[in-house]
Design an enzyme around this catalytic site. Structure first.
Site, mmCIF file in Angstrom:
data_model
loop_
_atom_site.group_PDB
_atom_site.id
_atom_site.type_symbol
_atom_site.label_atom_id
_atom_site.label_comp_id
_atom_site.label_asym_id
_atom_site.label_seq_id
_atom_site.Cartn_x
_atom_site.Cartn_y
_atom_site.Cartn_z
ATOM 1 N N LYS A 212 -2.813 5.957 -4.363
ATOM 2 C CA LYS A 212 -3.963 6.894 -4.254
ATOM 3 C C LYS A 212 -3.598 8.133 -4.654
ATOM 4 O O LYS A 212 -2.552 8.673 -4.639
ATOM 5 C CB LYS A 212 -4.094 6.997 -2.473
ATOM 6 C CG LYS A 212 -3.909 5.787 -1.623
ATOM 7 C CD LYS A 212 -4.103 5.984 -0.264
ATOM 8 C CE LYS A 212 -3.655 4.697 0.592
ATOM 9 N NZ LYS A 212 -2.317 4.697 1.082
ATOM 10 N N ASP B 285 0.812 -1.236 0.059
ATOM 11 C CA ASP B 285 -0.003 0.045 -0.169
ATOM 12 C C ASP B 285 0.976 1.240 -0.044
ATOM 13 O O ASP B 285 1.500 1.293 1.076
ATOM 14 C CB ASP B 285 -0.936 0.002 1.390
ATOM 15 C CG ASP B 285 -1.894 1.261 1.257
ATOM 16 O OD1 ASP B 285 -2.778 1.136 0.479
ATOM 17 O OD2 ASP B 285 -1.518 2.368 1.830
ATOM 18 N N HIS C 128 -7.669 9.596 -1.530
ATOM 19 C CA HIS C 128 -7.124 9.583 -0.066
ATOM 20 C C HIS C 128 -8.101 10.132 0.957
ATOM 21 O O HIS C 128 -7.944 9.581 1.827
ATOM 22 C CB HIS C 128 -5.807 10.203 -0.371
ATOM 23 C CG HIS C 128 -4.811 9.707 0.544
ATOM 24 N ND1 HIS C 128 -3.273 9.506 0.197
ATOM 25 C CD2 HIS C 128 -4.793 9.249 1.752
ATOM 26 C CE1 HIS C 128 -2.679 9.110 1.085
ATOM 27 N NE2 HIS C 128 -3.497 9.051 1.982
ATOM 28 N N TYR D 281 3.223 9.506 -0.386
ATOM 29 C CA TYR D 281 4.295 9.050 0.173
ATOM 30 C C TYR D 281 5.538 9.338 -0.533
ATOM 31 O O TYR D 281 6.677 9.205 0.205
ATOM 32 C CB TYR D 281 4.096 7.494 0.553
ATOM 33 C CG TYR D 281 2.814 7.210 1.272
ATOM 34 C CD1 TYR D 281 2.021 8.187 1.884
ATOM 35 C CD2 TYR D 281 2.165 5.662 1.408
ATOM 36 C CE1 TYR D 281 0.715 7.738 2.355
ATOM 37 C CE2 TYR D 281 1.224 5.685 1.987
ATOM 38 C CZ TYR D 281 0.249 6.296 2.433
ATOM 39 O OH TYR D 281 -0.846 6.038 3.218
#
Ligand SMILES: NC(=O)c1ccc[n+]([C@@H]2O[C@H](COP(=O)([O-])OP(=O)(O)OC[C@H]3O[C@@H](n4cnc5c(N)ncnc54)[C@H](OP(=O)(O)O)[C@@H]3O)[C@@H](O)[C@H]2O)c1
Length: 288
Positions: A90, A60, A123, A65
């Protein structure tokens, strides 16, 4: 689903490969690796590679990120057929606000270096952007660029809004979920609509939850750690889980949840620990 039925789904040999079938027929591993706060692509590639070597089959990530390239390199280099791996990413909030969801997806897919993404999520529920963003995901899904589409941090009000105009029911809702935040009404809502729940921060980011006395007693009874009890409670309760660790010992520890079951009494004890306590932002009041 009753715990007894679910525990039967995890024969010891299947373990990390055990999947749940989503509402569109796509199979998603019950257990995977989260890579939030793993800094840098090289580091991320190393951690994901270790996890895949250990048998993890699901990762994930998110545009936010900043490590999709590292995830993609590890996935492509794993020597595991692509169809046996499950990659989630996402779209970040800024790209929803600017109606750039499809462009953002293409950028994520390019960074990952993959032909398709298994699961693509909105998200956060950005006010005023839910319907248009969801329609963009439906388009990507129709085009075969994503196997399944879903949401994250959506509360019933957000899901009502989305479903009012949706052609595709979200396959997944990824929410903060752990023994101190069980969101029963939201969980019931998702189950009733056929939306699979997925737990983020299942270990509450490794904080005080891991010292909880009731969980410590259950762990001792099974010769397991508190983290293993929590992650087992997730999947036994029908919730997909994606703990993050960069440490080889913990990657193995967290995956060691397929060789024991919690009793009904233990499941009830854990249910009673709910205290509506968040570690992250409240989806009804966030400002990013
Ligand atoms: N959709 C969203 O808005 C959202 C928000 C947050 C997270 N997520 C996703 O959910 C994933 C998991 O959540 P998270 O990373 O926030 O938190 P988490 O998985 O609950 O906890 C991770 C923290 O716990 C430590 N840890 C891991 N295993 C442990 C163990 N067995 N014993 C003790 N400590 C342990 C880790 O440290 P070490 O790395 O040093 O082991 C890390 O500090 C994320 O990586 C991300 O993919 C999504």
């Amino acid at each position: 689903m009753p715990a007894a039925t679910l525990s039967g789904l995890f024969p010891r040999t299947e373990g990390l490969r055990a999947t749940v079938t989503l509402n569109n027929g796509v199979r998603m591993p019950w257990f995977g690796l989260g890579v939030f706060q793993i800094a840098g692509d090289t580091n991320t590639e190393m951690v994901v590679r270790m996890a895949l070597e250990h048998g993890y089959r699901s990762v994930d990530t998110a545009a936010l990120y900043g490590n999709e390239r590292g995830v993609g390199r590890a996935v492509r280099g794993a020597g595991v057929p692509r169809e046996q791996l499950f990659v989630t990413t996402k779209v970040w909030n800024d790209d929803m606000r600017r109606d750039r969801v499809e462009l953002a997806f293409d950028q994520s897919r390019r960074r990952l270096g993959l032909d398709y993404v298994d699961l693509f999520l909105l998200h956060w529920p950005i006010a005023g952007k839910i319907t248009a963003s969801w329609q963009a995901l439906e388009k990507l899904h129709r085009a075969g660029k994503v196997k399944a589409i879903g949401v994250s941090n959506f509360m019933p009000k957000h899901l009502d809004e989305l479903l009012a105009a949706a052609e595709v029911v979200p396959a997944v809702n990824q929410i903060e979920f752990h023994p101190y935040l069980q969101s029963k009404a939201l969980a019931d809502y998702c189950r009733a609509k056929g939306i699979q729940l997925e737990a983020w921060s299942p270990l509450m980011q490794g904080g005080a939850l891991l010292q909880d006395p009731a969980l410590t007693a259950i762990a001792a009874a099974h010769g397991k750690t508190v983290a293993q009890v929590i992650l087992r409670w997730d999947i036994q309760g029908g919730v997909v889980t994606i703990p993050k660790s960069v440490q080889p010992r913990r990657l193995a520890e967290n995956a060691g949840i397929f060789d024991f079951s919690l009793t009904d009494a233990e499941m009830t004890t854990i249910a009673a620990l709910d205290r509506n306590q968040r570690s992250g932002a409240d989806p009804y009041h966030f400002n990013f």
